[in-house]
Design a protein around this motif. Structure first.
Motif, PDB file in Angstrom:
ATOM      1  N   TRP A 281       8.366   9.521  16.182  1.00  0.00           N
ATOM      2  CA  TRP A 281       9.657  10.190  16.008  1.00  0.00           C
ATOM      3  C   TRP A 281       9.424  11.698  16.028  1.00  0.00           C
ATOM      4  O   TRP A 281       8.291  12.159  16.037  1.00  0.00           O
ATOM      5  CB  TRP A 281      10.373   9.721  14.753  1.00  0.00           C
ATOM      6  CG  TRP A 281       9.755  10.051  13.421  1.00  0.00           C
ATOM      7  CD1 TRP A 281       8.735   9.393  12.794  1.00  0.00           C
ATOM      8  CD2 TRP A 281      10.152  11.111  12.525  1.00  0.00           C
ATOM      9  NE1 TRP A 281       8.463   9.971  11.572  1.00  0.00           N
ATOM     10  CE2 TRP A 281       9.317  11.023  11.375  1.00  0.00           C
ATOM     11  CE3 TRP A 281      11.119  12.104  12.574  1.00  0.00           C
ATOM     12  CZ2 TRP A 281       9.428  11.903  10.304  1.00  0.00           C
ATOM     13  CZ3 TRP A 281      11.230  12.979  11.497  1.00  0.00           C
ATOM     14  CH2 TRP A 281      10.394  12.872  10.386  1.00  0.00           C
ATOM     15  N   GLU A 282      10.503  12.456  16.077  1.00  0.00           N
ATOM     16  CA  GLU A 282      10.397  13.903  16.231  1.00  0.00           C
ATOM     17  C   GLU A 282      11.038  14.602  15.041  1.00  0.00           C
ATOM     18  O   GLU A 282      12.161  14.284  14.646  1.00  0.00           O
ATOM     19  CB  GLU A 282      11.097  14.339  17.522  1.00  0.00           C
ATOM     20  CG  GLU A 282      10.979  15.824  17.824  1.00  0.00           C
ATOM     21  CD  GLU A 282      11.601  16.185  19.170  1.00  0.00           C
ATOM     22  OE1 GLU A 282      12.178  17.283  19.277  1.00  0.00           O
ATOM     23  OE2 GLU A 282      11.520  15.368  20.103  1.00  0.00           O
TER      24      GLU A 282
ATOM     25  N   ASP B 261      12.590  17.722  12.661  1.00  0.00           N
ATOM     26  CA  ASP B 261      13.478  18.869  12.826  1.00  0.00           C
ATOM     27  C   ASP B 261      12.627  20.134  12.841  1.00  0.00           C
ATOM     28  O   ASP B 261      11.404  20.100  12.733  1.00  0.00           O
ATOM     29  CB  ASP B 261      14.467  18.951  11.645  1.00  0.00           C
ATOM     30  CG  ASP B 261      15.298  17.695  11.497  1.00  0.00           C
ATOM     31  OD1 ASP B 261      16.205  17.489  12.301  1.00  0.00           O
ATOM     32  OD2 ASP B 261      15.020  16.909  10.562  1.00  0.00           O
TER      33      ASP B 261
ATOM     34  N   ASN C 144      13.431  19.211  23.223  1.00  0.00           N
ATOM     35  CA  ASN C 144      14.517  19.384  22.252  1.00  0.00           C
ATOM     36  C   ASN C 144      14.408  20.687  21.465  1.00  0.00           C
ATOM     37  O   ASN C 144      15.099  20.861  20.460  1.00  0.00           O
ATOM     38  CB  ASN C 144      14.538  18.207  21.277  1.00  0.00           C
ATOM     39  CG  ASN C 144      14.840  16.890  21.966  1.00  0.00           C
ATOM     40  OD1 ASN C 144      15.825  16.773  22.694  1.00  0.00           O
ATOM     41  ND2 ASN C 144      13.991  15.897  21.750  1.00  0.00           N
TER      42      ASN C 144
ATOM     43  N   HIS D 264      16.897  22.068  18.385  1.00  0.00           N
ATOM     44  CA  HIS D 264      16.463  22.326  17.008  1.00  0.00           C
ATOM     45  C   HIS D 264      16.752  23.772  16.598  1.00  0.00           C
ATOM     46  O   HIS D 264      17.205  24.025  15.469  1.00  0.00           O
ATOM     47  CB  HIS D 264      14.964  22.046  16.879  1.00  0.00           C
ATOM     48  CG  HIS D 264      14.597  20.606  17.046  1.00  0.00           C
ATOM     49  ND1 HIS D 264      15.213  19.578  16.365  1.00  0.00           N
ATOM     50  CD2 HIS D 264      13.655  20.011  17.837  1.00  0.00           C
ATOM     51  CE1 HIS D 264      14.675  18.422  16.708  1.00  0.00           C
ATOM     52  NE2 HIS D 264      13.733  18.658  17.604  1.00  0.00           N
TER      53      HIS D 264
ATOM     54  N   GLU E   3      16.063   6.346  20.143  1.00  0.00           N
ATOM     55  CA  GLU E   3      15.262   7.555  20.013  1.00  0.00           C
ATOM     56  C   GLU E   3      15.453   8.158  18.627  1.00  0.00           C
ATOM     57  O   GLU E   3      16.574   8.316  18.153  1.00  0.00           O
ATOM     58  CB  GLU E   3      15.684   8.558  21.092  1.00  0.00           C
ATOM     59  CG  GLU E   3      14.756   9.744  21.220  1.00  0.00           C
ATOM     60  CD  GLU E   3      15.154  10.662  22.365  1.00  0.00           C
ATOM     61  OE1 GLU E   3      14.265  11.307  22.944  1.00  0.00           O
ATOM     62  OE2 GLU E   3      16.356  10.729  22.679  1.00  0.00           O
TER      63      GLU E   3
ATOM     64  N   ILE F 106      15.158  11.273  16.550  1.00  0.00           N
ATOM     65  CA  ILE F 106      15.021  12.735  16.561  1.00  0.00           C
ATOM     66  C   ILE F 106      15.610  13.274  15.268  1.00  0.00           C
ATOM     67  O   ILE F 106      16.794  13.079  14.978  1.00  0.00           O
ATOM     68  CB  ILE F 106      15.746  13.353  17.766  1.00  0.00           C
ATOM     69  CG1 ILE F 106      15.147  12.812  19.073  1.00  0.00           C
ATOM     70  CG2 ILE F 106      15.637  14.877  17.730  1.00  0.00           C
ATOM     71  CD1 ILE F 106      15.844  13.302  20.308  1.00  0.00           C
TER      72      ILE F 106
END
Length: 707
Positions: free
Chosen positions: A191-192, A194, A624, A628, A687, A689
């Protein structure tokens, strides 16, 4: 009796004999080397070993019952004291034995070292026997009502990226997790994070579903007398949690252990937002760590051993000239051992008790050893593999506890962020970010602590700074010229959003300003910044903070966030000087005319419109990155200038603005790539994020189990 039981019984008997002999040898050895302990005849060593064992079983429960609060508030030192007292009581009745103050401490600790050594060389898992004590304790805590639906235990490995996890698995350091993946009982997914990629923002999002206005690990509240807020600080974490919680956190019916925030749990242990101060560390859940006389002694011995491991690491790093390298002190060695050993063991034992008690629906606990060591040794240094191996052992222990429990629990393993490697800004360029920023500001720009402004007596005595006064007057003039009726920047920004064309044509001064900075890239690339001396750096009027490779620059004389246009007028050297520095990848400022601007050495990304002039400064920072940054730009207490270091994709390196080899907080590399390992029967998420996406995923599964 079958063969396995016979072998087990023989192993137990041999281990017991070895323990007695080892402890006898230690007692004789202390008598030989210490002038503060006299043994008398050698056979007194046998009497001491057997006597202490019997006394511990009889006296420890009594001491524990009445002195547990004292033990916990002294961080376990009270347990060592009680063990020494028990040893003294036994020795007092043995003819020929005498001791002074040092002997009172030396012998029990040396006996604990001998016991730990024997259990290790015989491959005896002390946890297997200690879990029986925990089980007896847990049975007493159980409620009559038995919950039949599964609970969820979430274990966070602080700072571990998915790429480092995979490498640890390949190296055979995490066999438990590998078996789950190989047997398809769990699915692994990246996962990504913040922005910023650090525990404060991530745990707020994961545990509460809200991390708005958490700018970085630390930030400045200009309107609050320039107070520096630190996410993990015991006095700040409770206030942050009040702002982010809606009472529907991930742990409403659970327990929070060794976290930054509570997830709205009713029960917590070693959680920053619930401590409020170190004197409030006492918690009944910590009783589990002290159920027998030896357990904390064992943890203390492992703590001392980890300090020695750290010293060994320092020697190896010097001999091999491993670079980059930090100066690591004795204090750090103790902090490392505390995070890597004491908190690790305590967390596992508390969780084991809760699993066997089976009252809680959810638990979230953090193992922070990897993060601490990777910061100082490096993201994939040899130091970290043993740490991850020990964490995998804890996971296996908790799986064993679940197998013993009357209630099923699902195990989820995840991380809150990763880490990116690289030499620090100071190591590379010989100067801190703060001192470099000061070079780009007027030499006599003074630092006046904002609290002086509310103390009229001190204001009257302090000398006036002419340059500072001049700059303040220039800002006021700019505002008077720009805005009719002295409306605030915020009001203007809102007005632009509602009727931008009308304002542009109605306000001549605004139009002139817009024309002056119509080609910002030309100004950035063409302006030759002048560096001033730093002879008055300590008095310069700014605060520069680091959060990994994310830097925050606050010009503290202005309570509002300065805009791009104001910074250019007041300090024309600052922005070009920053973006042209090879250690800086891009900066972010907020413009009156254009909103958020990500500025690199050769290009500008206008975040509100996704328009790029010149080269894209965000190209190497993830697809992304703009998303962000745009979200971050809307937060309160944003710095006047947000700085992100360069990212070298070829070598996978960043440079931290703190003195950390492995860092996280900004964009670039593995720091934004954590993982989640979840039961394969759960519905695969889309996804992931942002940490709120983890909250939603886990919350949905927890509620489905409950229903």
């Amino acid at each position: 009796m079958n063969r396995s039981k016979i072998i087990s019984s023989m192993k137990t008997a041999i281990t017991t004999v070895l323990l007695v002999l080892a402890n006898m040898a230690i007692v004789i050895f202390v008598d030989y080397i210490s002038a503060d302990f006299t043994l008398g005849p050698w056979y007194n060593s046998f009497i001491i070993v057997i006597g202490v064992s019997i006394a511990n079983s009889l006296l420890w429960p009594i001491f524990r019952r009445f002195l547990m609060k004292f033990i916990i508030l002294t961080f376990g030192i009270g347990a060592l004291l009680i063990n020494s007292i028990i040893f003294y009581i036994v020795s007092y009745f043995i003819p020929g034995v005498s001791m002074g103050f040092y002997g009172f401490w030396q012998v029990p600790i040396m006996m604990a070292i001998a016991t730990t050594f024997v259990t290790n060389i015989t491959n005896t898992n002390y946890y297997d026997s200690y879990i029986q004590n925990i089980l007896k304790y847990a049975v007493k805590q159980k409620t009559p009502y038995k919950k039949r639906y599964s609970g969820v235990i979430m274990l966070e490995i602080d700072g571990l990226s998915i790429n480092t996890l995979k490498k640890a698995i390949d190296k055979g350091m995490m066999p438990t997790i590998k078996s789950w993946i190989d047997n398809e009982t769990h699915n692994l997914k990246q996962w990504e994070t913040d922005l910023s990629s650090q525990t404060g923002a991530s745990q707020a999002g994961i545990l509460h579903g809200n991390n708005e206005n958490i700018v970085a690990y630390r930030w400045v509240e200009k309107e609050n007398n320039n107070k520096i807020i630190v996410s993990g600080k015991l006095s700040d974490a409770p206030e942050i949690e009040k702002k982010i919680t809606d009472g529907k956190g991930l742990l409403v019916n659970g327990i929070s252990i060794a976290n930054m925030f509570s997830g709205d749990s009713q029960y917590s242990a070693l959680t920053s937002s619930k401590l409020g101060g170190i004197s409030r560390i006492y918690n009944k859940t910590l009783h589990t760590v002290f159920l027998d006389a030896y357990n904390f002694q064992r943890i203390f011995v492992l703590f001392l051993w980890d300090i020695l491991v750290e010293f060994k690491s320092q020697i190896i790093h010097r001999l091999k000239n491993i670079q980059p390298r930090l100066r690591r002190t004795v204090v750090y060695a103790a902090v490392r051992a505390g995070a890597n050993v004491v908190l690790r063991e305590a967390t596992t034992e508390i969780l084991t008790s809760e699993i066997l008690t089976a009252n809680i629906d959810t638990a979230y606990a953090t193992y922070m050893g990897y993060d601490e060591i990777a910061h100082h040794s490096g993201v994939q240094d040899n130091d970290v593999w043993g740490v991850l191996k020990q964490i995998d052992i804890q996971i296996n222990r908790l799986q064993s506890a679940i197998d013993m429990s009357e209630r099923d629990y699902k195990l989820v393993i995840l991380s809150d962020h990763g880490q990116s490697n690289g030499a620090t800004f100071k190591q590379r360029y010989g100067i801190t970010l703060g001192n470099y920023v000061r070079r780009l500001l007027p030499d006599d720009l003074k630092m006046f602590k904002s609290e002086y402004n509310i103390d009229h007596f001190r204001d009257a005595l302090l000398p006036e700074n002419k340059q500072l006064k001049s700059i303040k007057e220039r800002v006021e003039t700019v505002r008077d010229d720009l805005f009719e009726d002295n409306e605030s920047l915020q009001n203007l920004r809102e007005g632009i959003g509602k009727r931008k064309p009308a304002i542009i044509f109605e306000n001549e001064q605004y139009e002139n300003l817009r024309e002056k900075y119509s080609n910002s890239l030309e100004y950035i690339t063409g302006h030759e910044s002048i560096e001033h001396s730093t002879k008055k750096a300590k008095d310069s009027e700014l605060i520069v903070l680091g959060s990994g490779n994310l830097g925050l620059i606050y010009l503290t004389q202005w309570k509002q966030r300065l805009t791009y246009e104001e910074i250019v007028m007041l300090f024309p050297d600052l922005i070009p000087g920053l973006v042209k520095h090879s250690g800086i990848g891009f900066i972010m400022v907020n413009s009156i005319t254009n909103g958020g601007m990500a500025i690199g050495q050769n290009g500008i990304y206008y975040l509100d419109t996704d328009k790029i002039i010149g080269e894209n400064p965000l190209e190497d920072f993830g697809q992304n990155a703009a998303r962000h940054l745009k979200r971050q730009n809307s937060f309160k207490n944003m710095p006047d200038i947000l700085v992100n270091s360069f990212y070298d994709a070829k070598n996978n390196e960043v440079c931290a603005f703190e003195e950390l080899i492995g860092s996280h907080g900004g964009l670039g590399g593995d720091q934004t790539k954590p993982f989640i390992l979840y039961p394969s029967e759960w519905e695969a998420p889309d996804e992931l994020i942002g940490s709120q996406s983890i909250y939603k995923f886990l919350k949905k599964e927890i509620e489905s189990l409950d229903s």
